[in-house]
Design a protein around this motif. Structure first.
Motif, mmCIF file in Angstrom:
data_model
loop_
_atom_site.group_PDB
_atom_site.id
_atom_site.type_symbol
_atom_site.label_atom_id
_atom_site.label_comp_id
_atom_site.label_asym_id
_atom_site.label_seq_id
_atom_site.Cartn_x
_atom_site.Cartn_y
_atom_site.Cartn_z
ATOM 1 N N SER A 133 0.833 -1.205 0.000
ATOM 2 C CA SER A 133 0.000 0.000 0.000
ATOM 3 C C SER A 133 0.868 1.255 0.000
ATOM 4 N N ASN A 134 0.308 2.342 -0.491
ATOM 5 C CA ASN A 134 0.986 3.636 -0.492
ATOM 6 C C ASN A 134 0.121 4.638 0.264
ATOM 7 N N PRO A 135 0.204 4.625 1.602
ATOM 8 C CA PRO A 135 -0.651 5.526 2.388
ATOM 9 C C PRO A 135 -0.313 6.999 2.210
ATOM 10 N N ALA A 136 0.828 7.301 1.579
ATOM 11 C CA ALA A 136 1.214 8.701 1.372
ATOM 12 C C ALA A 136 0.614 9.291 0.095
ATOM 13 N N LEU A 137 -0.119 8.482 -0.686
ATOM 14 C CA LEU A 137 -0.711 8.967 -1.935
ATOM 15 C C LEU A 137 -1.756 10.045 -1.646
ATOM 16 N N ARG A 138 -1.687 11.138 -2.396
ATOM 17 C CA ARG A 138 -2.589 12.260 -2.165
ATOM 18 C C ARG A 138 -3.174 12.776 -3.479
ATOM 19 N N SER A 139 -4.462 13.090 -3.463
ATOM 20 C CA SER A 139 -5.162 13.647 -4.624
ATOM 21 C C SER A 139 -4.971 15.154 -4.696
ATOM 22 N N LEU A 140 -4.916 15.675 -5.922
ATOM 23 C CA LEU A 140 -4.910 17.118 -6.136
ATOM 24 C C LEU A 140 -6.251 17.555 -6.745
ATOM 25 N N PHE A 141 -6.567 17.043 -7.931
ATOM 26 C CA PHE A 141 -7.840 17.355 -8.583
ATOM 27 C C PHE A 141 -8.027 16.375 -9.734
ATOM 28 N N SER A 142 -9.256 16.254 -10.185
ATOM 29 C CA SER A 142 -9.538 15.415 -11.343
ATOM 30 C C SER A 142 -9.654 16.287 -12.582
ATOM 31 N N VAL A 143 -9.457 15.641 -13.740
ATOM 32 C CA VAL A 143 -9.624 16.376 -14.988
ATOM 33 C C VAL A 143 -10.722 15.694 -15.818
ATOM 34 N N LYS B 264 -2.839 26.188 -7.601
ATOM 35 C CA LYS B 264 -3.255 27.579 -7.813
ATOM 36 C C LYS B 264 -3.075 27.976 -9.279
ATOM 37 N N SER B 265 -1.920 27.652 -9.835
ATOM 38 C CA SER B 265 -1.656 27.988 -11.230
ATOM 39 C C SER B 265 -2.647 27.305 -12.162
ATOM 40 N N THR B 266 -2.954 26.033 -11.903
ATOM 41 C CA THR B 266 -3.871 25.295 -12.772
ATOM 42 C C THR B 266 -5.253 25.927 -12.791
ATOM 43 N N PHE B 267 -5.792 26.222 -11.619
ATOM 44 C CA PHE B 267 -7.148 26.756 -11.556
ATOM 45 C C PHE B 267 -7.220 28.199 -12.050
ATOM 46 N N GLU B 268 -6.169 28.978 -11.828
ATOM 47 C CA GLU B 268 -6.201 30.365 -12.278
ATOM 48 C C GLU B 268 -6.024 30.481 -13.793
ATOM 49 N N ASN B 269 -5.545 29.406 -14.422
ATOM 50 C CA ASN B 269 -5.359 29.418 -15.872
ATOM 51 C C ASN B 269 -6.234 28.378 -16.566
ATOM 52 N N LEU B 270 -7.320 27.984 -15.905
ATOM 53 C CA LEU B 270 -8.171 26.922 -16.413
ATOM 54 C C LEU B 270 -8.817 27.283 -17.754
ATOM 55 N N SER B 271 -9.224 28.516 -17.913
ATOM 56 C CA SER B 271 -9.850 28.934 -19.176
ATOM 57 C C SER B 271 -8.877 28.816 -20.335
ATOM 58 N N ASP B 272 -7.657 29.243 -20.114
ATOM 59 C CA ASP B 272 -6.640 29.152 -21.166
ATOM 60 C C ASP B 272 -6.326 27.698 -21.495
ATOM 61 N N LEU B 273 -6.220 26.853 -20.469
ATOM 62 C CA LEU B 273 -5.960 25.432 -20.692
ATOM 63 C C LEU B 273 -7.096 24.795 -21.499
ATOM 64 N N GLY B 274 -8.322 25.196 -21.206
ATOM 65 C CA GLY B 274 -9.480 24.669 -21.922
ATOM 66 C C GLY B 274 -9.475 25.019 -23.394
ATOM 67 N N ARG B 275 -8.930 26.185 -23.727
ATOM 68 C CA ARG B 275 -8.841 26.578 -25.141
ATOM 69 C C ARG B 275 -7.770 25.776 -25.877
ATOM 70 N N ARG B 276 -6.842 25.217 -25.130
ATOM 71 C CA ARG B 276 -5.720 24.508 -25.739
ATOM 72 C C ARG B 276 -5.963 23.013 -25.915
ATOM 73 N N HIS B 277 -6.953 22.454 -25.179
ATOM 74 C CA HIS B 277 -7.237 21.025 -25.331
ATOM 75 C C HIS B 277 -8.718 20.774 -25.065
ATOM 76 N N PRO B 278 -9.393 20.039 -25.957
ATOM 77 C CA PRO B 278 -10.851 19.860 -25.819
ATOM 78 C C PRO B 278 -11.271 19.151 -24.539
ATOM 79 N N SER B 279 -10.446 18.240 -24.024
ATOM 80 C CA SER B 279 -10.849 17.507 -22.828
ATOM 81 C C SER B 279 -10.807 18.377 -21.571
ATOM 82 N N LEU B 280 -10.202 19.556 -21.680
ATOM 83 C CA LEU B 280 -10.149 20.476 -20.546
ATOM 84 C C LEU B 280 -11.147 21.623 -20.691
ATOM 85 N N SER B 281 -11.889 21.636 -21.773
ATOM 86 C CA SER B 281 -12.701 22.809 -22.099
ATOM 87 C C SER B 281 -13.956 22.963 -21.250
#
Length: 327
Positions: free
Chosen positions: A114-124, A279-296
């Motif tokens: 087991s890896n009890p140190a595994l931690r989630s950040l966010f899903s895509v 923080k960087s991911t969520f603050e730039n989510l709109s831009d990321l969505g324009r760059r890849h359809p699965s993030l839109s």
């Protein structure tokens, strides 16, 4: 007067060069020391995991002072999760069911423990159970699969077996297919040799699109109280909808269930590093969505809730609390 002027002309440049040298000596090491390196394990270069990890990494490096992020192409979760556990990666992309196995030391990861140190950040993006049926096969609900010639990917087999009432189905014509052979099953579907093909796959899928252009197909809806109960009983599963018009001739949305691609880290990775990355991911989510359809079409409320099969990292929690998204 002439002597004084000559001395000034000689000494001023020397003084300037000395100041520049001192400043350069002071500034350069500080700049180098400030760069923290984040390495993200993704997937094969032609797949969504690498594309998404690489986009997020490049955005993070571009938008966040003091960080450099590199996405590494890998063989997927079987490489990513052990290397995360061993400290060779700081963040990885993996599907929620694989993450659950790694957390508990089950399935493929039984030998790792087991890896009890595994931690989630966010899903895509979602990877729903997508059941593609030929229009003339008489398959309209999950129950109609009973007695039909059905070809399933390995992950789809596990999910289909969990569908309520599946234990009572006639599965004599069901067959689990190796990943390398799945593409041929869609051709067999159009040729009338197979009635339905089920796979856990992100959308849009190139092979499903080609199938939709080749022969009349439809998707099987998976919804209702029993499906809701199945999803509620597993933190690796979530309900999802394949939008209308993603594929040729599929003009209505399709309800389904499935897994999420999630970004994970380790409790050993600092709160500050994870906080900056999230923080960087969520603050730039709109831009990321324009760059890849699965993030839109990503919604923060779903990203911090669905498919998070490991405990959340404190660095991520800090950012979500600041936004008022969680208490």
């Amino acid at each position: 007067m002439f002597k004084t002027f000559s001395q000034n002309r000689l000494t001023r440049p020397r003084l300037s060069f000395a100041i520049i040298a001192i400043l350069s000596g002071l500034i350069a090491p500080a700049s180098q020391a400030a760069d923290s390196r984040i390495t993200v394990g993704t997937g094969g270069k032609g797949g969504y995991y690498f594309q998404i990890g690489d986009l997020i990494c490049k955005s993070f490096t571009r938008e966040t002072i003091g960080y450099k992020c590199q996405a590494k192409a890998t063989n997927g979760p079987t490489e990513n999760l052990p290397k995360l556990q061993n400290g060779k990666f700081d963040i990885v992309v993996a599907r929620s069911d694989w993450a659950k196995q790694a957390l508990n030391g089950g399935g493929y990861f039984q030998s790792n423990g087991s890896n009890p140190a595994l931690r989630s950040l966010f899903s895509v993006h979602s990877e729903p159970l997508t059941i593609v049926a030929r229009k003339d096969a008489g398959i309209h609900t999950a129950g109609d699969l009973s007695g039909k010639r059905v070809r399933l990917g390995r992950s789809a087999t596990r999910l289909v077996k969990q569908i309520p009432d599946s234990a009572n189905w006639d599965v004599s014509a069901f067959q689990t297919v190796k990943p390398k052979d799945m593409k041929a099953q869609y051709s067999a579907l159009c040729a009338g040799k197979v009635d339905a093909v089920a796979a856990v796959v992100g959308y849009p899928s190139g092979v499903i699109q080609k199938t939709a252009e080749t022969c009349p197909i439809h998707f099987v809806n998976l919804s209702g109280q029993q499906i809701d109960k199945l999803v509620a009983g597993s933190d690796a599963l979530s309900k999802t909808t394949i939008p209308a018009n993603v594929y040729t001739s599929i003009t209505a949305p399709t309800n389904s269930l499935g897994y999420k691609a999630i970004l994970l880290s380790s409790a050993e990775v600092s709160d500050a590093d994870v906080y900056a990355f999230v923080k960087s991911t969520f603050e730039n989510l709109s831009d990321l969505g324009r760059r890849h359809p699965s993030l839109s079409s990503l919604q923060p409320s779903e990203m911090i809730r669905d498919g998070l099969s490991a405990p959340m990292h404190p660095g991520a929690i800090q950012y979500y609390q600041e936004q008022g998204w969680i208490k």
